[in-house]
Design an enzyme around this catalytic site. Structure first.
Site, PDB file in Angstrom:
ATOM      1  N   VAL A  52       0.894  -1.151   0.000  1.00  0.00           N
ATOM      2  CA  VAL A  52       0.000   0.000   0.000  1.00  0.00           C
ATOM      3  C   VAL A  52       0.933   1.201   0.000  1.00  0.00           C
ATOM      4  CG1 VAL A  52      -1.920   1.062   1.218  1.00  0.00           C
ATOM      5  CG2 VAL A  52      -1.419  -1.346   1.564  1.00  0.00           C
ATOM      6  N   CYS A  53       0.776   2.130  -0.925  1.00  0.00           N
ATOM      7  CA  CYS A  53       1.828   3.140  -1.014  1.00  0.00           C
ATOM      8  C   CYS A  53       1.327   4.474  -1.528  1.00  0.00           C
ATOM      9  CB  CYS A  53       2.933   2.712  -1.966  1.00  0.00           C
ATOM     10  SG  CYS A  53       2.950   0.997  -2.404  1.00  0.00           S
TER      11      CYS A  53
END
Ligand SMILES: *[C@@H]1O[C@H](CO)[C@@H](O)[C@H](O)[C@H]1NC(C)=O
Ligand SMILES: *[C@@H]1O[C@H](CO)[C@@H](O)[C@H](O)[C@H]1NC(C)=O
Ligand SMILES: *[C@@H]1O[C@H](CO)[C@@H](O)[C@H](O)[C@H]1NC(C)=O
Ligand SMILES: *[C@@H]1O[C@H](CO)[C@@H](O)[C@H](O)[C@H]1NC(C)=O
Ligand SMILES: *[C@@H]1O[C@H](CO)[C@@H](O)[C@H](O)[C@H]1NC(C)=O
Ligand SMILES: *[C@@H]1O[C@H](CO)[C@@H](O)[C@H](O)[C@H]1NC(C)=O
Length: 391
Positions: free
Chosen positions: A138-139
């Site tokens: 997740v970024c």
């Protein structure tokens, strides 16, 4: 059984999105050069010689990172045991997955074998770790153009939600285990840099990289039902016409020769699962977000400086839709970008944006800053002391 585990993994990554409480702070300033409690050190550099046989390329890195890799594999095993007690799962991973190694394309199959040999982590588990990274990232990624037409590409890598909460010191077990594995790698041919990347030792795919003076590339997870993880299940069941997402980014970083070629490959290659590719070129106006279904580039978003779009920014939601309100890192990141203004954008101010909660959060393992015109990539290990979301 393995399918069941994979389904558990999928459910977890969907569930994970629903439990992140909103938490924002004022845009940070003066965070660069990195120091203080959110900075845990610079990522160390290594060189990999691409002329070596693939099973020898990672030997030096693994020699240094072996203990951290074994510790991560153990943590993953503990998690697996928590889901499926009795150790039957481990047995399966160790027996069934090694049979699949040669269905992976060259050189990835050989590199993974070499890593397993060098680390002593069983082949099945080494392969599982490689699959893990594909599914759990997740970024936040962005590419911005400064007033001189220079492109700055940066990202936070967030990883490990729901993978074991450490009650004692309020951290995510897997996220913490990953930090010692971080390496920057300078991939060379004839002793000339081909590309540079930030990696977790033991993982042969690429999530963050630069081909100096040509393009920069990052990949973010796309949690989408359109395709979802069905492709990964199909791969396990033997239908193998799609490509692993981070193997494609690796191939592009290694072998594409221009922004245009990279863009085409990232847009058109059939994938095993949806993904976001954030690509920057080496000239004014060259940056885009490629939102991939397994087969198509949906609704491409390009830099358009004349129309006022001097940056593109992607978290884990389609840019034409609202982010999930509980996990809105996009609005705070854009707010800080807007507040910075194009006139003041630089490596320094981009680091400020990526240091602002919740863009920086407890899952953030590293921040990478790249400047294509200078050919630079710099990466910093991050920490987010409480209070910091998620939990
Ligand atoms: C929390 O504790 C674990 C194990 O004791 C350690 O590996 C990790 O680095 C710690 N995390 C933080 C943020 O201090
Ligand atoms: C490779 O290049 C580096 C600097 O770019 C240099 O320090 C090193 O000596 C070179 N190695 C060989 C074997 O030529
Ligand atoms: C890049 O191209 C070379 C030459 O065709 C090939 O040997 C290599 O495996 C390719 N690399 C990747 C990661 O696909
Ligand atoms: C940009 O990349 C192209 C290759 O796509 C290269 O020919 C050109 O020299 C690069 N421009 C700069 C300014 O580095
Ligand atoms: C940032 O600026 C852009 C362009 O003016 C605008 O579309 C967007 O809504 C702004 N976002 C925030 C969060 O301020
Ligand atoms: C840009 O940064 C300078 C110095 O940090 C500051 O004085 C100036 O107000 C900033 N400009 C804008 C438009 O924010």
């Amino acid at each position: 059984m393995f399918l069941r585990v994979l389904c558990i993994l999928c459910i977890f990554s969907f569930v994970s999105l629903q439990y992140v409480p909103p938490y924002t702070e004022d845009c940070r300033t003066g965070m660069y050069p990195p120091s203080g409690p959110t900075f845990k050190g610079a990522v160390p550099w290594y060189t990999i010689n691409l002329e070596l046989p693939p099973n020898k390329r990672w030997t030096q890195i693994i020699a240094d990172k072996k203990d951290a890799m074994i510790s991560l594999a153990q943590a993953v095993r503990d998690l697996a045991d928590a889901f499926v007690p009795s150790g039957r799962l481990e047995e399966l991973v160790d027996k069934a997955l090694p049979l699949m190694i040669d269905t992976l394309p060259y050189p990835f199959n050989e590199e993974i074998k070499g890593i397993a040999t060098a680390s002593g982590v069983p082949l099945g588990e080494t392969l599982l770790l490689n699959i893990f990274y594909e599914v759990f990232t997740v970024c936040t990624s962005l590419v911005a153009e400064d007033p001189h037409g220079n492109l700055i590409h940066a990202r936070n890598m967030d990883f490990g939600l729901f993978m074991g909460w450490d009650m004692k010191n309020h951290s995510w077990v897997i996220t913490e285990k990953l930090k010692p594995l971080l390496v920057n790698v300078d991939f060379r041919r004839n002793n000339n840099t081909v590309f540079k990347s930030t990696n977790f030792a033991g993982y042969v795919g690429m999530l963050t990289g630069i081909q100096p003076h040509v393009f920069t590339l990052t990949m973010n997870e796309r949690f989408s039902l359109d395709g979802g993880y069905i492709g990964i299940l199909e791969w396990i069941l033997g239908k193998r016409d799609g490509m692993w997402m981070s193997f494609l980014t690796r191939s592009v970083l290694e072998n594409a020769t221009s922004y245009a070629e990279a863009k085409k490959l990232l847009s058109d290659t059939k994938l095993l699962a949806p993904a976001y590719f954030i690509l920057g070129g080496n000239r004014s106006g060259e940056a885009c977000i490629i939102t991939r279904s397994r087969t198509h580039n949906l609704n491409p978003l390009e830099l358009a400086v004349k129309q006022g779009r001097w940056y593109v920014l992607e978290t884990n939601y389609d840019h034409w839709k609202e982010p999930l309100f509980l996990d809105n890192r996009r609005t705070p990141a854009m707010k800080c970008m807007n507040q910075t203004t194009q006139a003041n954008i630089s490596i320094k101010t981009v680091y400020d944006v990526l240091s602002t909660k919740p863009v920086l959060n407890k899952l953030t393992a590293y921040t990478t800053l790249m400047e294509v015109s200078k050919g630079t990539l710099e990466s910093y290990i991050r920490d987010c002391p409480s209070p910091c979301m998620p939990w």
